[in-house]
Design an enzyme around this catalytic site. Structure first.
Site, mmCIF file in Angstrom:
data_model
loop_
_atom_site.group_PDB
_atom_site.id
_atom_site.type_symbol
_atom_site.label_atom_id
_atom_site.label_comp_id
_atom_site.label_asym_id
_atom_site.label_seq_id
_atom_site.Cartn_x
_atom_site.Cartn_y
_atom_site.Cartn_z
ATOM 1 C CE LYS A 187 -1.909 2.758 2.920
ATOM 2 N NZ LYS A 187 -1.735 3.996 2.106
ATOM 3 N N GLY A 239 7.372 5.053 7.886
ATOM 4 C CA GLY A 239 6.598 6.285 7.986
ATOM 5 C C GLY A 239 6.790 6.946 9.329
ATOM 6 C CB SER A 240 4.757 9.465 11.048
ATOM 7 O OG SER A 240 3.505 8.815 11.124
ATOM 8 C CB VAL A 241 7.116 8.309 15.700
ATOM 9 C CG1 VAL A 241 6.980 7.714 17.094
ATOM 10 C CG2 VAL A 241 8.580 8.425 15.313
ATOM 11 N N GLY A 244 3.365 4.499 13.273
ATOM 12 C CA GLY A 244 4.087 3.280 13.680
ATOM 13 C C GLY A 244 3.542 2.737 14.991
ATOM 14 C CD GLU A 261 14.025 2.114 8.626
ATOM 15 O OE1 GLU A 261 14.649 2.938 9.300
ATOM 16 O OE2 GLU A 261 14.369 0.922 8.485
ATOM 17 C CB CYS A 297 13.760 8.561 8.051
ATOM 18 S SG CYS A 297 14.415 7.290 6.978
ATOM 19 C CD GLU A 398 11.265 12.745 10.959
ATOM 20 O OE1 GLU A 398 10.140 12.294 11.215
ATOM 21 O OE2 GLU A 398 12.135 12.104 10.360
HETATM 22 P P1 NAI Z 1 2.419 8.505 7.761
HETATM 23 O O1 NAI Z 1 3.106 7.700 8.779
HETATM 24 O O2 NAI Z 1 1.190 9.246 8.110
HETATM 25 O O3 NAI Z 1 2.037 7.567 6.511
HETATM 26 C C1 NAI Z 1 2.856 6.519 6.027
HETATM 27 C C2 NAI Z 1 1.977 5.405 5.473
HETATM 28 O O4 NAI Z 1 1.151 4.860 6.502
HETATM 29 C C3 NAI Z 1 1.020 5.854 4.377
HETATM 30 O O5 NAI Z 1 0.930 4.830 3.413
HETATM 31 C C4 NAI Z 1 -0.296 5.993 5.113
HETATM 32 O O6 NAI Z 1 -1.433 5.850 4.300
HETATM 33 C C5 NAI Z 1 -0.212 4.841 6.096
HETATM 34 N N1 NAI Z 1 -1.058 4.960 7.270
HETATM 35 C C6 NAI Z 1 -1.471 6.104 7.889
HETATM 36 N N2 NAI Z 1 -2.238 5.802 8.959
HETATM 37 C C7 NAI Z 1 -2.310 4.448 9.023
HETATM 38 C C8 NAI Z 1 -2.932 3.540 9.912
HETATM 39 N N3 NAI Z 1 -3.633 3.955 10.952
HETATM 40 N N4 NAI Z 1 -2.771 2.222 9.692
HETATM 41 C C9 NAI Z 1 -2.041 1.768 8.658
HETATM 42 N N5 NAI Z 1 -1.437 2.583 7.781
HETATM 43 C C10 NAI Z 1 -1.567 3.911 7.954
HETATM 44 O O7 NAI Z 1 3.460 9.484 7.179
HETATM 45 P P2 NAI Z 1 3.177 10.746 6.265
HETATM 46 O O8 NAI Z 1 1.859 11.364 6.448
HETATM 47 O O9 NAI Z 1 3.490 10.279 4.913
HETATM 48 O O10 NAI Z 1 4.246 11.727 6.863
HETATM 49 C C11 NAI Z 1 4.065 12.330 8.137
HETATM 50 C C12 NAI Z 1 5.357 12.394 8.874
HETATM 51 O O11 NAI Z 1 5.926 11.099 9.034
HETATM 52 C C13 NAI Z 1 6.443 13.161 8.179
HETATM 53 O O12 NAI Z 1 6.300 14.514 8.380
HETATM 54 C C14 NAI Z 1 7.673 12.568 8.823
HETATM 55 O O13 NAI Z 1 7.909 13.170 10.062
HETATM 56 C C15 NAI Z 1 7.330 11.140 9.032
HETATM 57 N N6 NAI Z 1 7.812 10.248 7.970
HETATM 58 C C16 NAI Z 1 8.929 9.483 8.149
HETATM 59 C C17 NAI Z 1 9.387 8.687 7.121
HETATM 60 C C18 NAI Z 1 10.572 7.855 7.209
HETATM 61 O O14 NAI Z 1 11.134 7.500 6.183
HETATM 62 N N7 NAI Z 1 10.998 7.455 8.366
HETATM 63 C C19 NAI Z 1 8.715 8.655 5.843
HETATM 64 C C20 NAI Z 1 7.536 9.436 5.760
HETATM 65 C C21 NAI Z 1 7.122 10.195 6.801
#
Ligand code: NAI
Ligand code: MG
Length: 495
Positions: A187, A239-241, A244, A261, A297, A398
């Site tokens: 996804k 994605g985000s903490v 996560g 991650e 990240c 972050e």
């Molecule tokens: P996010 O963590 O909101 O989304 C990442 C993924 O998780 C997306 O595919 C989203 O649809 C999915 N997701 C969201 N809520 C979910 C849930 N309850 N259950 C299952 N899947 C879910 O990250 P987003 O909105 O892309 O970015 C927000 C913040 O996250 C950024 O500002 C940054 O601080 C951090 N981030 C860190 C990353 C890394 O590589 N470590 C990558 C992207 C974001």
């Protein structure tokens, strides 16, 4: 668009498809509800495409399809599964410019760097494709009457949930779960779904139906039911903490294996003995201004400068940052593009305001670039704050954008403590010519991935992952492949 290697005209947009589909059980499908949602080009505000808005019903179809494909897929040898994956890697390379251009349009990162992302995914696939013979067990001495041995078996259906910042690079990294014998549901992030939905055409041709499924949708409607689905036994999330944590909580109900991650607020610690030009270049590259506008990240967003070299370092860093060519991401000459969305733009701009209010000093940047051609997009100048103090949110949280904070240090113990006093622990960069000092600090640093006299680079086979709230598990290495297996012990009575 043809499926074969066909270089696009690099400075013009590639042909977007009329319609985007998910891939479920080898079929190109829309959401069962018929619903779609739009994806935008953040450099211009234009709508690029409408894509399927999947919900729990589509997740259920995908999980059933993956489960149905599992028995035959797991019976193949690891080498055979690797061969499928290698064909996919070849296809990614052959269509590198198409994938890179789609990510550039959907995300806003520079085209040249998105080509690197595609190549990086392909290389990682080849790496795991060659590791199949490492899916081996052990024999254990249980005495003369018993022969004990272990097998590494796949979980079944794996869910892979990816973020917006490197869309195809994350979505296409399918080989570790697949070579281990699992089937997969991918996804992609809702801000940048298009390259993953382009990928379905290549996956469909290459893999048996149901082995890899791709669903698009947002977190609550598609991500959450995917995590909760009873057939999904292993979840890989980047994605985000915050999300996560939510995934880990939700996965607890089904006692599922989770790898996470997450984010970082990564320190780069510069000792006074360094070659300044090299260290400055590393601070610049480490921040990933010209890869993802700082939306990575691993970015070195906190730069700890020893007071002896602080002033000279800052002058050189500002000179370097001034040369960055900000422009339309699809233009090959562009070095820095825009942020992914209005939400991300507002978040970054609000941190810049917070930094100013907290008393840190903007040395360069701090707003939109003045170029009139860029006013419709979410462009933010590379921004450097000096005089940042540990108590400031700028030093703790972050930002996920092109904002780098400079903190001055004098005392070794104190800088180590400052570097460690955030909730994150992903990467750290230590610049010091004296190896024993650098190594001592590397041992004290709470981070999963440390560079000495370098930054930013990843190396296949070297575990990548976080300490503390930066995550769980290690990727890009053999342990990652093995993390997609569970161990079965078999004991044979040979008396
Ligand atoms: P996010 O963590 O909101 O989304 C990442 C993924 O998780 C997306 O595919 C989203 O649809 C999915 N997701 C969201 N809520 C979910 C849930 N309850 N259950 C299952 N899947 C879910 O990250 P987003 O909105 O892309 O970015 C927000 C913040 O996250 C950024 O500002 C940054 O601080 C951090 N981030 C860190 C990353 C890394 O590589 N470590 C990558 C992207 C974001
Ligand atoms: Mg988009």
């Amino acid at each position: 668009m043809s499926q074969t290697a066909e270089p696009v005209v690099k400075t013009s947009p590639p042909a977007l498809r009329e319609k985007y589909h998910c891939l479920i059980g080898g079929k190109l499908v829309g959401a069962e509800s018929g619903e779609t949602f739009p994806s935008f080009n953040p450099a211009t505000g234009e709508k690029l495409a409408d894509v399927p808005a999947c919900d729990a019903r589509d997740i259920d179809r995908a999980a059933q399809a993956a489960q149905n494909a599992f028995p035959a897929w797991r019976k193949l040898s690891p080498a055979e599964r690797g061969t499928y994956c290698r064909r996919f890697a070849e296809r990614l390379r052959a269509r590198k410019d198409v994938y890179a251009a789609l990510d550039t349009l959907d995300l806003g990162s520079p085209f040249n760097m998105m080509r690197v992302d595609v190549a990086s995914a392909a290389n990682q696939i080849d790496y795991y494709a060659g590791l199949g013979s490492e899916l081996k067990g052990e024999t254990i001495p249980s005495g003369a009457q018993t022969f004990s041995f272990t097998l590494r078996e796949p979980f079944g259906v794996v869910a892979k949930i990816t973020p917006f910042n490197h869309p195809i690079m994350f979505a296409a990294r399918v080989a570790a779960p697949l070579v281990a014998g699992n089937t997969l549901i991918v996804k992609p992030a809702e801000q940048t779904p298009i390259s993953a939905l382009e990928m379905v055409h290549d996956l469909k041709e290459i893999f048996p139906p149901g082995v890899v499924n791709v669903v698009s949708g947002d977190g609550p409607s598609a991500g959450a039911p995917l995590v909760q689905h009873a057939l999904v036994r292993r979840i890989a999330f980047t994605g985000s903490v915050e999300v996560g944590r939510a995934i880990m909580r939700s996965a607890a109900d089904g006692l599922k294996t989770v790898s996470l991650e997450l984010g970082g607020k990564n320190p780069m610690i510069v000792f006074p003995d360094v070659d300044l030009d090299r260290a400055v270049a590393s601070a610049f590259n480490g921040m990933n201004y010209t890869w993802s506008q700082g939306q990575s990240c691993g970015s070195t967003s906190r730069v700890f400068l020893h007071s002896d070299i602080h002033d000279a370092f800052v002058v050189k860093l500002l000179e370097k940052v001034k040369t960055v060519r900000i422009g339309m991401p699809i233009d090959e000459k562009t070095e820095m593009g825009c942020l992914v969305s209005e939400q991300q733009f507002n978040k970054v701009m609000s941190y810049i305001e917070i930094g100013k209010k907290e008393g840190a000093k903007v040395m360069i940047g701090g707003g939109r670039p003045s170029n009139p051609d860029l006013q419709r997009g979410y462009f933010v100048e590379p921004t450097i704050f000096d005089g940042v103090e540990q108590r400031m949110r700028l030093a703790q949280e972050e930002i996920f954008g092109p904002v780098q904070s400079i903190i001055t240090w004098n005392d070794l113990d104190q800088v180590t403590e400052m570097a460690n006093s955030v909730m994150y622990g992903l990467t750290a960069s230590i610049w010091c010519r004296d190896f024993s000092k650098a190594y001592r600090m590397a041992q004290e640093i709470q981070a999963g991935f440390v560079w000495i006299n370098d930054s930013s680079k990843h190396f296949l086979g070297v575990p990548f992952g976080g300490y503390k709230q930066s995550g769980l598990g290690r990727e890009e290495c053999l342990a990652d492949l093995l993390s997609y297996t569970q161990v079965k012990s078999i004991n044979v009575n040979v008396s």
